[in-house]
Design a protein around this motif. Structure first.
Motif, PDB file in Angstrom:
ATOM      1  N   ALA A 115     -25.824-100.393 -17.961  1.00  0.00           N
ATOM      2  CA  ALA A 115     -26.036 -99.257 -17.067  1.00  0.00           C
ATOM      3  C   ALA A 115     -26.594 -98.053 -17.811  1.00  0.00           C
ATOM      4  O   ALA A 115     -27.522 -97.372 -17.333  1.00  0.00           O
ATOM      5  CB  ALA A 115     -24.709 -98.907 -16.395  1.00  0.00           C
ATOM      6  N   LEU A 116     -26.049 -97.776 -19.000  1.00  0.00           N
ATOM      7  CA  LEU A 116     -26.554 -96.651 -19.781  1.00  0.00           C
ATOM      8  C   LEU A 116     -28.000 -96.874 -20.193  1.00  0.00           C
ATOM      9  O   LEU A 116     -28.822 -95.947 -20.183  1.00  0.00           O
ATOM     10  CB  LEU A 116     -25.676 -96.443 -21.015  1.00  0.00           C
ATOM     11  CG  LEU A 116     -24.263 -95.902 -20.764  1.00  0.00           C
ATOM     12  CD1 LEU A 116     -23.465 -95.875 -22.065  1.00  0.00           C
ATOM     13  CD2 LEU A 116     -24.339 -94.503 -20.154  1.00  0.00           C
ATOM     14  N   ASN A 117     -28.322 -98.092 -20.567  1.00  0.00           N
ATOM     15  CA  ASN A 117     -29.686 -98.385 -20.976  1.00  0.00           C
ATOM     16  C   ASN A 117     -30.663 -98.239 -19.805  1.00  0.00           C
ATOM     17  O   ASN A 117     -31.745 -97.678 -19.957  1.00  0.00           O
ATOM     18  CB  ASN A 117     -29.756 -99.792 -21.550  1.00  0.00           C
ATOM     19  CG  ASN A 117     -31.126-100.126 -22.102  1.00  0.00           C
ATOM     20  OD1 ASN A 117     -31.529 -99.597 -23.140  1.00  0.00           O
ATOM     21  ND2 ASN A 117     -31.849-100.999 -21.411  1.00  0.00           N
ATOM     22  N   ARG A 174     -27.016-100.178  -4.638  1.00  0.00           N
ATOM     23  CA  ARG A 174     -26.420 -99.930  -5.953  1.00  0.00           C
ATOM     24  C   ARG A 174     -25.219-100.844  -6.186  1.00  0.00           C
ATOM     25  O   ARG A 174     -25.003-101.330  -7.289  1.00  0.00           O
ATOM     26  CB  ARG A 174     -26.000 -98.462  -6.057  1.00  0.00           C
ATOM     27  CG  ARG A 174     -25.502 -98.056  -7.443  1.00  0.00           C
ATOM     28  CD  ARG A 174     -25.188 -96.578  -7.461  1.00  0.00           C
ATOM     29  NE  ARG A 174     -26.382 -95.796  -7.212  1.00  0.00           N
ATOM     30  CZ  ARG A 174     -27.234 -95.427  -8.169  1.00  0.00           C
ATOM     31  NH1 ARG A 174     -27.029 -95.781  -9.423  1.00  0.00           N
ATOM     32  NH2 ARG A 174     -28.294 -94.701  -7.877  1.00  0.00           N
ATOM     33  N   ARG A 175     -24.431-101.083  -5.138  1.00  0.00           N
ATOM     34  CA  ARG A 175     -23.272-101.963  -5.268  1.00  0.00           C
ATOM     35  C   ARG A 175     -23.716-103.393  -5.574  1.00  0.00           C
ATOM     36  O   ARG A 175     -23.133-104.071  -6.420  1.00  0.00           O
ATOM     37  CB  ARG A 175     -22.454-101.910  -3.986  1.00  0.00           C
ATOM     38  CG  ARG A 175     -21.186-102.749  -4.036  1.00  0.00           C
ATOM     39  CD  ARG A 175     -20.400-102.574  -2.754  1.00  0.00           C
ATOM     40  NE  ARG A 175     -19.187-103.369  -2.783  1.00  0.00           N
ATOM     41  CZ  ARG A 175     -18.311-103.430  -1.779  1.00  0.00           C
ATOM     42  NH1 ARG A 175     -18.527-102.708  -0.665  1.00  0.00           N
ATOM     43  NH2 ARG A 175     -17.240-104.172  -1.878  1.00  0.00           N
ATOM     44  N   GLN A 176     -24.783-103.865  -4.864  1.00  0.00           N
ATOM     45  CA  GLN A 176     -25.293-105.205  -5.136  1.00  0.00           C
ATOM     46  C   GLN A 176     -25.902-105.289  -6.542  1.00  0.00           C
ATOM     47  O   GLN A 176     -25.809-106.325  -7.202  1.00  0.00           O
ATOM     48  CB  GLN A 176     -26.346-105.570  -4.085  1.00  0.00           C
ATOM     49  CG  GLN A 176     -25.774-105.825  -2.704  1.00  0.00           C
ATOM     50  CD  GLN A 176     -26.870-106.065  -1.688  1.00  0.00           C
ATOM     51  OE1 GLN A 176     -27.901-105.380  -1.677  1.00  0.00           O
ATOM     52  NE2 GLN A 176     -26.647-107.030  -0.806  1.00  0.00           N
ATOM     53  N   TRP A 177     -26.493-104.209  -6.965  1.00  0.00           N
ATOM     54  CA  TRP A 177     -27.054-104.185  -8.323  1.00  0.00           C
ATOM     55  C   TRP A 177     -25.962-104.386  -9.375  1.00  0.00           C
ATOM     56  O   TRP A 177     -26.097-105.174 -10.306  1.00  0.00           O
ATOM     57  CB  TRP A 177     -27.795-102.859  -8.499  1.00  0.00           C
ATOM     58  CG  TRP A 177     -28.157-102.518  -9.917  1.00  0.00           C
ATOM     59  CD1 TRP A 177     -28.727-103.342 -10.832  1.00  0.00           C
ATOM     60  CD2 TRP A 177     -27.958-101.276 -10.569  1.00  0.00           C
ATOM     61  NE1 TRP A 177     -28.922-102.697 -12.008  1.00  0.00           N
ATOM     62  CE2 TRP A 177     -28.452-101.419 -11.893  1.00  0.00           C
ATOM     63  CE3 TRP A 177     -27.448-100.034 -10.165  1.00  0.00           C
ATOM     64  CZ2 TRP A 177     -28.421-100.375 -12.812  1.00  0.00           C
ATOM     65  CZ3 TRP A 177     -27.425 -99.002 -11.079  1.00  0.00           C
ATOM     66  CH2 TRP A 177     -27.896 -99.177 -12.399  1.00  0.00           C
ATOM     67  N   ARG A 178     -24.847-103.673  -9.218  1.00  0.00           N
ATOM     68  CA  ARG A 178     -23.729-103.837 -10.155  1.00  0.00           C
ATOM     69  C   ARG A 178     -23.156-105.249 -10.079  1.00  0.00           C
ATOM     70  O   ARG A 178     -22.789-105.851 -11.092  1.00  0.00           O
ATOM     71  CB  ARG A 178     -22.657-102.805  -9.849  1.00  0.00           C
ATOM     72  CG  ARG A 178     -23.080-101.377 -10.185  1.00  0.00           C
ATOM     73  CD  ARG A 178     -22.046-100.379  -9.728  1.00  0.00           C
ATOM     74  NE  ARG A 178     -22.447 -99.005 -10.052  1.00  0.00           N
ATOM     75  CZ  ARG A 178     -21.810 -97.916  -9.601  1.00  0.00           C
ATOM     76  NH1 ARG A 178     -20.768 -98.041  -8.797  1.00  0.00           N
ATOM     77  NH2 ARG A 178     -22.251 -96.713  -9.944  1.00  0.00           N
ATOM     78  N   GLY A 179     -23.089-105.778  -8.860  1.00  0.00           N
ATOM     79  CA  GLY A 179     -22.607-107.151  -8.738  1.00  0.00           C
ATOM     80  C   GLY A 179     -23.523-108.140  -9.423  1.00  0.00           C
ATOM     81  O   GLY A 179     -23.068-109.112 -10.049  1.00  0.00           O
ATOM     82  N   LEU A 180     -24.848-107.912  -9.306  1.00  0.00           N
ATOM     83  CA  LEU A 180     -25.803-108.786  -9.967  1.00  0.00           C
ATOM     84  C   LEU A 180     -25.641-108.727 -11.484  1.00  0.00           C
ATOM     85  O   LEU A 180     -25.713-109.758 -12.170  1.00  0.00           O
ATOM     86  CB  LEU A 180     -27.219-108.390  -9.561  1.00  0.00           C
ATOM     87  CG  LEU A 180     -28.357-109.229 -10.143  1.00  0.00           C
ATOM     88  CD1 LEU A 180     -28.214-110.684  -9.724  1.00  0.00           C
ATOM     89  CD2 LEU A 180     -29.707-108.676  -9.695  1.00  0.00           C
TER      90      LEU A 180
END
Length: 902
Positions: free
Chosen positions: A884-886, A808-814
């Motif tokens: 993120a909401l989408n 999840r952290r890498q996803w946000r970074g991406l």
């Protein structure tokens, strides 16, 4: 296609149609409501400006010359007949604005003598006036009003203001004689006159008392040995009789324009009407009016403000138009398979467009009508905006069908790839757009514009330049990202590589243009507002190059020391300013036959000290600051016009000018286009160094004092200035009487506040705030559209990567890495456009009307960088939150399972 089917589809895709309806409502609301609000602010500003002026400034006064009335005529009868005739000849826009009107007839002042005046050794001239309704506007304090019944050999009965009578030692029953005076002041052919009564005005602000000369004031003599002048009230029969006997009379008709009767939307017609009255006035009358001065000043401000609002409105409406296009494109993209299937089943090429038109007709007109109605609730006079509302409604209604026609007939294809080398057609369009924007900008600068009018070229140039800048950014955008992506490929980890690779392939043409438009509008407002604010500071420093200035007639030399002892005062310097002096070619005073010139006498070192202590950016010329007493002419700073005239006359090295009766020789030591304390409209002036003046029998007395200090008490400064004037009058070169006119004290802070208040400043501030806030909000909304446009593709990629073990952290970074370049490019490009536009448009906007004539200079503002960085951070956070909401709403697993298109 049935209406019911269209209703069901609208309900099915309710969110998309709701977004389109909201955007339509906002557009029509702005078109309908903002002009009303601007008109309301303009009316309030005009009222405030007119109320701040003396009420007599709004008078239109017709006056006859001093004539001898024919024995067969009655002065008041003729005045009454002409009273309505003059009003009838006024232009309709002027006549409808007249709120009050008066007329009177005067017998010119003549000398009066009597025991009560002689007891005080007073020299007085008395004018006699008859004015209808004057008894209703006043209260009788003592005695009686002059009798309307004329009795031969009875003394002339006159009524005086009680305060005027008390100051001159007159009372009810005072016996006087009135007549002409010879050269020695002796009365010739005097006739008896008695003070019949004393009155007091009910309301001193009533316009009936503003006639000149005034009834309620003693007119001070212009020099020693000259008489005081007062005016008394007599009966109409008495004035008619005296006029018939040959006494010189003068009639006056005054028409006062009402504050509420002057419409800010018709200022040009009002000013034209005043000019027409001046041209067409009767030959035997003199027309005096001063209302055109504040009206012209306000008209200049409101025209500049409306021109600026046109630029801001163009940016905002263009942004909204772009958002509508994005909303329509996003809606059609979600329904692409539906329209492709419709064509595959044998539908015509326009079948999908007709379906979209039916759906749009059910939503857009209703939203447009609601927005128009809400706009009518705004306070203010309406503008003829209905055609614009209809045009906007039609265009928005057609947006969805036109977007449907753009759907490819075949199946879906990869749309996340763009070629670094565009097609020839696209390249031609982009180059043409760049050339068009450049030509429009050059044409606007060369042609100029008429302030106050909506110029199509003016409103199109900002939009064209923003689009051109977005095109350039779009062309340059992928190259650095490709380089960064190649570098990231050599590092450990996949977040940076995948994020930059996807950012470099993103198709963001239309969204980037919309973001640049929005942010450019906000930045333009911020930069121009900062430039106007800084220019007002310079204007205040030009008017008051210190913390405070005290202006009077002449101050005693010790006034400077007295001022220095006041609390908070750090420095004081002296100034003399005289207007319209003649230049001489020698000390005798031989006229140089040059135009009249203003002269400013300053203490160079003292002015420099006061400016420095007051934190005023004033560079005192070295020739004035360092000058010392010595032989030869004084070094002087002159205006370019004076320098040219002196050089042409051969007087550049030696000319003379008078200061308070003393003639001083000077030479041209430099030129300045303008200088603080010099009259705003003066283009001819000479600045002399006070500290270098040669010794004379009399020394100049300062007419102004510049003060530097903290927390200055304006009342204390005023008292000290009045005392300094009194000491000069008692102990100066001559002894004079006490004057009733006191000094004026102006602080730089008050002048600066006045420049930012009143007039059309409310309209200007509204434009700045609305443009900055609206541009920022619409920019964030455009970024949200940009994110949503690629949400489906990003969702598929993230779903696969999460399946492969992406945390999840890498996803946000991406997400950050992919969205950061887009947000940064759009925000920075918009900020750059907003910073460049003022440099282009400032010369044609006429904003100097808000800065007391000081040219507005738009410069780089360091605060803009901080604002752009903050806005960029907010935009990036907003973009990530929207994504993120989408993703949470779509659920990544379903995107992977259902998002594949075949």
């Amino acid at each position: 296609m049935s209406v019911g089917a269209a209703v069901r589809r609208v309900r099915t895709y309710g969110g998309q149609f709701l977004l389109l309806a909201v955007l339509t409502l906002v557009v029509t609301l702005l078109i309908s409501g903002v002009p009303r609000l601007v008109n309301r602010l303009a009316e309030q500003g005009l009222r405030a400006q007119l109320v701040s002026e003396p009420a007599a400034r709004r008078d239109l006064s017709y006056t006859t010359g001093v004539v001898d009335a024919p024995p067969t005529a009655t002065v008041m009868g003729n005045a009454r007949e002409r009273f309505d005739a003059l009003a009838a000849t006024m232009p309709s826009q002027i006549r409808s604005a007249v709120a009050e009107r008066w007329y009177n007839a005067d017998i010119t002042p003549a000398r009066v003598v009597g025991p009560d005046l002689k007891a005080r050794n007073l020299l007085v001239d008395l004018g006699l006036r008859t004015q209808p309704d004057i008894q209703n506007a006043s209260t009788l304090v003592d005695g009686a009003w002059p009798s309307e019944t004329y009795v031969p050999d009875r003394p002339i009965e006159v009524a005086l203001d009680v305060d005027v009578a008390r100051k001159l030692n007159l009372r009810s029953g005072s016996q006087l004689r009135i007549g002409n005076a010879d050269d020695k002041g002796r009365l010739i052919d005097g006739v008896p006159l008695v003070v019949a009564g004393l009155f007091r005005p009910v309301d001193r602000a009533n316009g009936i008392w503003d006639g000149l000369p005034q009834l309620l004031q003693i007119i001070e003599p212009v020099g020693d040995g000259q008489p005081f002048t007062i005016v008394g009230v007599v009966a109409q029969s008495t004035l008619n009789k005296r006029a018939a006997e040959g006494w010189p009379v003068q009639s006056n008709w005054r028409y006062r324009l009402g504050v509420d009767q002057i419409d800010a939307q018709n200022l040009d017609q009002m000013i034209d009407g005043l000019q027409q009255m001046q041209r067409e006035k009767p030959a035997d009358l003199t027309l005096t009016q001063g209302v055109d001065v504040p009206l012209r000043a306000f008209a200049a401000q409101i025209n500049a403000a409306r021109t600026l609002l046109a630029v801001i409105a163009a940016g905002v409406l263009a942004t909204l138009a772009g958002l509508i296009v994005l909303a329509a494109s996003l809606a059609i993209r979600r329904r692409r398979s539906e329209f492709v299937l419709l064509r595959a089943r044998g539908g015509a090429a326009t079948a999908g467009a007709r379906r979209s038109l039916a759906e749009s007709v059910l939503v857009v007109p209703i939203a447009a009508a609601l927005g128009w109605w809400l706009g009518t609730l705004f306070p203010g006079a309406p503008d003829p905006t209905t055609p614009y509302v209809i045009a906007a409604t039609v265009l928005v209604t057609l947006a969805l069908p036109l977007a449907t026609l753009a759907v490819p007939a075949g199946g879906a294809s990869r749309r996340d790839l763009i070629r670094v080398r565009p097609s020839a057609r696209r390249l031609t369009v982009e180059v043409s757009l760049l050339v068009l924007a450049g030509l429009a900008a050059v044409l606007l600068r060369r042609r100029g514009l008429t302030l106050g009018e909506v110029d199509p070229l003016l409103v199109s140039v900002p939009v064209l330049l923003a689009i051109a800048a977005a095109v350039l950014a779009l062309r340059a955008y992928p190259w650095p990202l490709l380089l960064v992506s190649r570098l990231a490929a050599r590092t450990r980890g996949s977040v940076a590589f995948l994020g930059t690779a996807r950012a470099g392939r993103a198709a963001v043409a239309a969204p980037l243009v919309v973001v640049v438009l929005a942010i450019g509008t906000a930045a333009f407002c911020a930069v121009v507002a900062a430039g106007v604010d800084a220019s007002r500071d310079r204007a205040a420093e030009r008017l008051v190059p210190a913390d405070a200035v005290i202006r009077g007639e002449r101050f005693a030399p010790d006034t400077i020391d007295e001022m220095g002892r006041l609390p908070g005062v750090r420095a004081v310097t002296r100034v003399v300013y005289q207007e319209d002096e003649r230049l001489a070619s020698d000390e005798v005073g031989t006229d140089a036959r040059l135009a009249q010139t203003d002269v400013l006498l300053v203490d160079g070192s003292g002015l420099d000290t006061v400016a420095r202590e007051s934190d005023v950016d004033l560079s005192v010329p070295d020739a004035v600051r360092t000058a010392r007493p010595g032989p030869g002419p004084l070094p002087a700073i002159v205006s370019p016009a004076v320098a040219a005239d002196l050089a042409k006359a051969g007087l550049g090295d030696s000319a003379f000018i008078s200061v308070q009766g003393q003639r001083y020789e000077f030479r041209v030591a430099g030129t300045e286009d303008d200088f603080p304390l010099v009259s705003e409209n003066a283009d001819r002036f000479v600045i002399l160094p006070w500290q270098a003046l040669p010794t004379r029998t009399t020394t100049p007395a300062p007419s102004s004092l510049l003060i530097a200090g903290d927390s200055l008490d304006a009342e204390a400064l005023r008292r000290a200035g009045d005392q300094g004037q009194e000491r000069y009058q008692r102990n100066g070169a001559f002894s004079g009487r006490d004057r009733l006119i006191g000094v004026t004290v102006d602080t730089r802070a008050d002048v600066r506040r006045d420049l930012g208040d009143g007039g059309a400043n409310g309209v200007l501030a509204f434009g700045f705030v609305a443009g900055a806030v609206g541009g920022s909000v619409l920019g964030l909304l455009a970024i949200a559209f940009t994110v949503l446009a690629g949400a489906r593709a990003r969702g598929q990629v993230l779903s696969r990567l999460r399946t492969l073990g992406l945390s999840r952290r890498q996803w946000r970074g991406l997400l950050l890495v992919e969205l950061a370049p887009l947000v940064a490019v759009s925000v920075l490009t918009g900020a750059l456009v907003g910073a460049v536009l003022p440099l282009l448009l400032n010369p044609v906007l006429g904003l100097s009307a808000f800065t007391s004539g000081v040219p507005v200079q738009v410069a780089f503002e360091p605060s803009l960088v901080a604002a752009v960085l903050a806005l960029g951070a907010i935009a990036l956070g907003f973009a990530v939150a929207v994504e993120a909401l989408n993703n949470r709403r779509l659920r990544l697993g379903e995107v992977l399972r259902l998002g594949e298109e075949s």
